[in-house]
Design an enzyme around this catalytic site. Structure first.
Site, PDB file in Angstrom:
ATOM      1  CD  GLU A 117     -20.336   5.239  32.869  1.00  0.00           C
ATOM      2  OE1 GLU A 117     -19.929   5.664  31.773  1.00  0.00           O
ATOM      3  OE2 GLU A 117     -19.744   5.461  33.937  1.00  0.00           O
TER       4      GLU A 117
ATOM      5  CG  ASP B 104     -18.905   4.739  28.288  1.00  0.00           C
ATOM      6  OD1 ASP B 104     -19.517   5.789  28.562  1.00  0.00           O
ATOM      7  OD2 ASP B 104     -17.890   4.355  28.897  1.00  0.00           O
TER       8      ASP B 104
ATOM      9  CB  ILE C 200     -19.291  10.783  27.453  1.00  0.00           C
ATOM     10  CG1 ILE C 200     -20.424  11.639  26.879  1.00  0.00           C
ATOM     11  CG2 ILE C 200     -17.943  11.501  27.270  1.00  0.00           C
ATOM     12  CD1 ILE C 200     -20.510  13.058  27.469  1.00  0.00           C
ATOM     13  CG  ASP C 201     -14.567   5.423  27.547  1.00  0.00           C
ATOM     14  OD1 ASP C 201     -14.843   5.196  28.739  1.00  0.00           O
ATOM     15  OD2 ASP C 201     -13.476   5.117  27.035  1.00  0.00           O
TER      16      ASP C 201
ATOM     17  CB  THR D 297     -17.114  11.562  32.003  1.00  0.00           C
ATOM     18  OG1 THR D 297     -18.025  10.730  31.293  1.00  0.00           O
ATOM     19  CG2 THR D 297     -17.876  12.687  32.674  1.00  0.00           C
TER      20      THR D 297
ATOM     21  CG  ASP E 174     -15.464   1.459  30.969  1.00  0.00           C
ATOM     22  OD1 ASP E 174     -15.870   2.605  30.761  1.00  0.00           O
ATOM     23  OD2 ASP E 174     -15.490   0.920  32.097  1.00  0.00           O
TER      24      ASP E 174
HETATM   25  C1  IPD Z   1     -13.506   5.864  32.256  1.00  0.00           C
HETATM   26  C2  IPD Z   1     -12.457   5.970  31.176  1.00  0.00           C
HETATM   27  C3  IPD Z   1     -11.072   5.970  31.784  1.00  0.00           C
HETATM   28  C4  IPD Z   1     -10.839   4.783  32.674  1.00  0.00           C
HETATM   29  C5  IPD Z   1     -11.918   4.748  33.733  1.00  0.00           C
HETATM   30  C6  IPD Z   1     -13.288   4.641  33.068  1.00  0.00           C
HETATM   31  P1  IPD Z   1     -15.858   7.098  31.819  1.00  0.00           P
HETATM   32  O1  IPD Z   1     -14.811   5.850  31.701  1.00  0.00           O
HETATM   33  O2  IPD Z   1     -12.561   4.901  30.275  1.00  0.00           O
HETATM   34  O3  IPD Z   1     -10.052   5.970  30.813  1.00  0.00           O
HETATM   35  O4  IPD Z   1      -9.576   4.861  33.247  1.00  0.00           O
HETATM   36  O5  IPD Z   1     -11.684   3.700  34.604  1.00  0.00           O
HETATM   37  O6  IPD Z   1     -14.279   4.497  34.024  1.00  0.00           O
HETATM   38  O7  IPD Z   1     -16.272   7.187  33.258  1.00  0.00           O
HETATM   39  O8  IPD Z   1     -15.156   8.317  31.333  1.00  0.00           O
HETATM   40  O9  IPD Z   1     -16.957   6.629  30.937  1.00  0.00           O
HETATM   41 CA    CA Z   2     -16.293   4.551  30.267  1.00  0.00          CA
HETATM   42 CA    CA Z   3     -19.036   7.046  30.377  1.00  0.00          CA
HETATM   43 CA    CA Z   4     -18.348   7.286  34.021  1.00  0.00          CA
END
Ligand code: IPD
Ligand code: CA
Ligand code: CA
Ligand code: CA
Length: 257
Positions: free
Chosen positions: A62, A79, A81-82, A84, A209
């Protein structure tokens, strides 16, 4: 290969855990789209390890994504940190998500939440596991008895035309037992794989994601598709995942006419 990837993923997870209650350096990519110094650091460490152990495999991650990678070749989707936003606010639904794809098809997926100590793994045709124990999707057969996970794009605060997202949410709320927005698409797919959620849908996601969560849900006996019901590929704007039994009903309720 999977054991090496698990070790690498855990290394990233340790960094997340060590920083979970610490003061973070938070920046904004847009109004509510956050990124921290820890996102960058986890990505750097995991990429370095992947490059050391698998130097010929490209990485799509990402925080350093490049557009020109030939996806027919073997590739890792990362990813760091999914979740964030959860990480910044101290909500413990965060994970490292790592997947290995060959010719656009998933071979391995893993999602590791170091705070809740949950490691979801799957390998093609070998099933899905949580901390080494096999998992499978729920047996809920009716939409009205189902718990549905979802999420919303960061652009929702800037866009003037969110009507479709709101209408779809309303229709799911009126036709299910409840809706959860837990803040990590990767874990939402894993929680559908584990049978906690019966279904999940979202729009506007990126490959990192969902790449790992998709194979984990499919290997747990679930179903992942586009909103039209066909094969989900990363160019689709909506993803729908479920236990399979409520899949058509879920698509039907998302698709308001
Ligand atoms: C997000 C998370 C979130 C989703 C967002 C993503 P991130 O990823 O997965 O649940 O609703 O659209 O972008 O930015 O925390 O890696
Ligand atoms: Ca993510
Ligand atoms: Ca992320
Ligand atoms: Ca992000």
């Amino acid at each position: 290969m999977i054991l090496d990837l698990i070790n690498i993923c855990k290394k990233g997870g340790e960094i997340i855990k060590d920083n979970f209650d610490k003061k973070l350096d938070v920046n904004k990519k847009s109004t509510i789209d956050l990124v921290t110094d820890v996102d960058y650091f986890v990505e750097k460490v995991v990429k370095e390890e992947l490059n050391k152990q698998f130097p010929s495999i490209e990485i799509i991650a990402e925080e350093s994504a490049l557009d020109n990678i030939e996806k027919e070749k073997p590739v890792f989707y990362l990813d760091p940190i999914d979740g964030t936003t959860n990480f910044v606010h101290g909500f413990p639904f965060v994970a490292v998500s790592l997947a290995y794809y060959v010719k656009n098809s998933a071979e391995i997926g893993m999602v590791y939440n170091p705070i809740m100590e949950e490691l979801f793994t799957a390998e093609k045709s070998k099933g899905a596991f949580l901390n080494g124990k096999a998992i499978k999707v729920s047996s809920t057969g009716k939409m009205i008895n189902s718990l549905i996970g979802t999420g919303f794009p960061y652009s929702i605060v800037e866009s003037e035309n969110n009507e479709i997202i709101i209408q779809r949410l309303r229709n799911i709320l009126e036709n299910s037992r409840g809706v959860r927005r837990a803040g990590s698409a990767a874990l939402d797919l894993c929680y559908t794989a584990k049978g906690v959620f019966d279904g999940y849908y979202e729009s506007g996601l990126n490959p990192w994601d969902v790449a790992a969560g998709k194979i984990i849900l499919e290997e747990a006996g679930g179903c992942v598709s586009s909103l039209g019901g066909g094969e989900y590929d990363f160019s689709e704007s909506w993803i729908v995942g479920s236990n399979g039994l409520i899949h058509d009903a879920l698509i039907n309720k998302i698709n308001i006419s």
